[in-house]
Design a protein around this motif. Structure first.
Motif, PDB file in Angstrom:
ATOM      1  N   ALA A  78      -2.371   4.837 -11.177  1.00 63.73           N
ATOM      2  CA  ALA A  78      -2.075   4.524  -9.778  1.00 63.73           C
ATOM      3  C   ALA A  78      -0.722   3.820  -9.659  1.00 63.73           C
ATOM      4  CB  ALA A  78      -3.188   3.668  -9.187  1.00 63.73           C
ATOM      5  N   CYS A  79      -0.452   2.883 -10.550  1.00 64.94           N
ATOM      6  CA  CYS A  79       0.836   2.179 -10.511  1.00 64.94           C
ATOM      7  C   CYS A  79       1.989   3.108 -10.884  1.00 64.94           C
ATOM      8  CB  CYS A  79       0.814   0.973 -11.449  1.00 64.94           C
ATOM      9  SG  CYS A  79      -0.272  -0.340 -10.884  1.00 64.94           S
ATOM     10  N   ASP A  82       2.622   5.216  -7.883  1.00 68.09           N
ATOM     11  CA  ASP A  82       3.191   4.351  -6.846  1.00 68.09           C
ATOM     12  C   ASP A  82       4.663   4.050  -7.123  1.00 68.09           C
ATOM     13  OD1 ASP A  82       3.301   2.739  -4.591  1.00 68.09           O
ATOM     14  OD2 ASP A  82       2.589   0.974  -5.674  1.00 68.09           O
ATOM     15  N   ASN A  83       5.034   3.817  -8.381  1.00 63.18           N
ATOM     16  CA  ASN A  83       6.414   3.490  -8.729  1.00 63.18           C
ATOM     17  C   ASN A  83       7.355   4.689  -8.665  1.00 63.18           C
ATOM     18  OD1 ASN A  83       5.653   0.870  -9.196  1.00 63.18           O
ATOM     19  ND2 ASN A  83       5.648   1.052 -11.422  1.00 63.18           N
ATOM     20  N   ASP A  86       8.052   7.895  -3.454  1.00 61.66           N
ATOM     21  CA  ASP A  86       8.242   7.080  -2.251  1.00 61.66           C
ATOM     22  C   ASP A  86       7.064   7.253  -1.300  1.00 61.66           C
ATOM     23  OD1 ASP A  86      10.690   6.117  -3.085  1.00 61.66           O
ATOM     24  OD2 ASP A  86      11.793   7.794  -2.216  1.00 61.66           O
ATOM     25  N   ALA A  88       4.000   6.542  -1.746  1.00 64.61           N
ATOM     26  CA  ALA A  88       2.721   6.887  -2.381  1.00 64.61           C
ATOM     27  C   ALA A  88       1.706   5.765  -2.248  1.00 64.61           C
ATOM     28  CB  ALA A  88       2.929   7.227  -3.854  1.00 64.61           C
ATOM     29  N   ASP A  89       2.190   4.541  -2.025  1.00 68.08           N
ATOM     30  CA  ASP A  89       1.254   3.414  -1.949  1.00 68.08           C
ATOM     31  C   ASP A  89       0.316   3.524  -0.751  1.00 68.08           C
ATOM     32  OD1 ASP A  89       3.381   3.039  -0.236  1.00 68.08           O
ATOM     33  OD2 ASP A  89       3.366   0.852  -0.432  1.00 68.08           O
ATOM     34  N   ARG A  90       0.725   4.245   0.279  1.00 65.28           N
ATOM     35  CA  ARG A  90      -0.150   4.432   1.443  1.00 65.28           C
ATOM     36  C   ARG A  90      -1.357   5.292   1.099  1.00 65.28           C
ATOM     37  NH1 ARG A  90       4.024   6.955   5.352  1.00 65.28           N
ATOM     38  NH2 ARG A  90       2.606   8.572   4.731  1.00 65.28           N
ATOM     39  N   VAL A  92      -2.251   6.222  -2.514  1.00 63.27           N
ATOM     40  CA  VAL A  92      -2.806   5.959  -3.849  1.00 63.27           C
ATOM     41  C   VAL A  92      -3.847   4.855  -3.829  1.00 63.27           C
ATOM     42  CG1 VAL A  92      -2.236   5.116  -6.151  1.00 63.27           C
ATOM     43  CG2 VAL A  92      -0.809   6.837  -5.082  1.00 63.27           C
ATOM     44  N   TRP A  93      -3.543   3.700  -3.232  1.00 64.68           N
ATOM     45  CA  TRP A  93      -4.458   2.564  -3.312  1.00 64.68           C
ATOM     46  C   TRP A  93      -5.753   2.788  -2.538  1.00 64.68           C
ATOM     47  CZ3 TRP A  93      -3.959   0.142  -7.434  1.00 64.68           C
ATOM     48  CH2 TRP A  93      -2.716  -0.010  -8.010  1.00 64.68           C
TER      49      TRP A  93
END
Length: 134
Positions: A78-79, A82-83, A86, A88-90, A92-93
């Motif tokens: 996941a990290c 996310d890294n 762009d 992706a945090d919306r 992935v988490w």
């Protein structure tokens, strides 16, 4: 046929072998990176990849029986996503949280142990099945 009780029984060390292979692969990748013979992407040596490698090592160490390796690897993946992507945090988490909740719901339940009071004998009894026997 040897029926001697004192004969030691050899146990397979599959976990140690798999952990050794994982460490050999990681060492080989680090060595190739030092010689700069091939193009190796930067994300391969990022901290999420180290988490993924650590999860693989933990899984191999315990023959993939304990769930801790999977949790470490999923957080690393996941990290890593996310890294490197762009926005992706919306996505992935929430997916990680939903996956963890699904795992909690579907994991096999452990057999509970309990004490119960027997009215006929007026004593407490220990029952592994946690159900009073009539």
């Amino acid at each position: 046929m040897n029926n001697d009780i004192n004969t030691p029984v050899e146990t397979p060390n599959n976990g140690k072998v798999a952990a050794g292979v994982i460490l050999l692969v990681i060492g080989a990748i680090l060595l190739v990176d030092q010689f700069q013979l091939f193009f190796i992407p930067d994300w391969l040596f990022s901290w999420p990849m180290w988490m993924i490698a650590w999860g693989a090592y933990m899984g191999a160490k315990y023959n993939f029986r304990k769930p801790s390796w999977m949790i470490i690897m999923l957080i690393g993946v996941a990290c890593l996503i996310d890294n490197n992507f762009d926005g992706a945090d919306r996505i992935v988490w929430p997916i990680v949280i939903m996956g963890f909740g699904t795992w909690l719901v579907l994991k096999p339940k452990k057999q509970k142990e309990a004490y119960y009071f027997d009215n006929k004998k007026e004593t407490f009894h220990f029952d592994k099945a946690a159900e009073p026997k009539m």
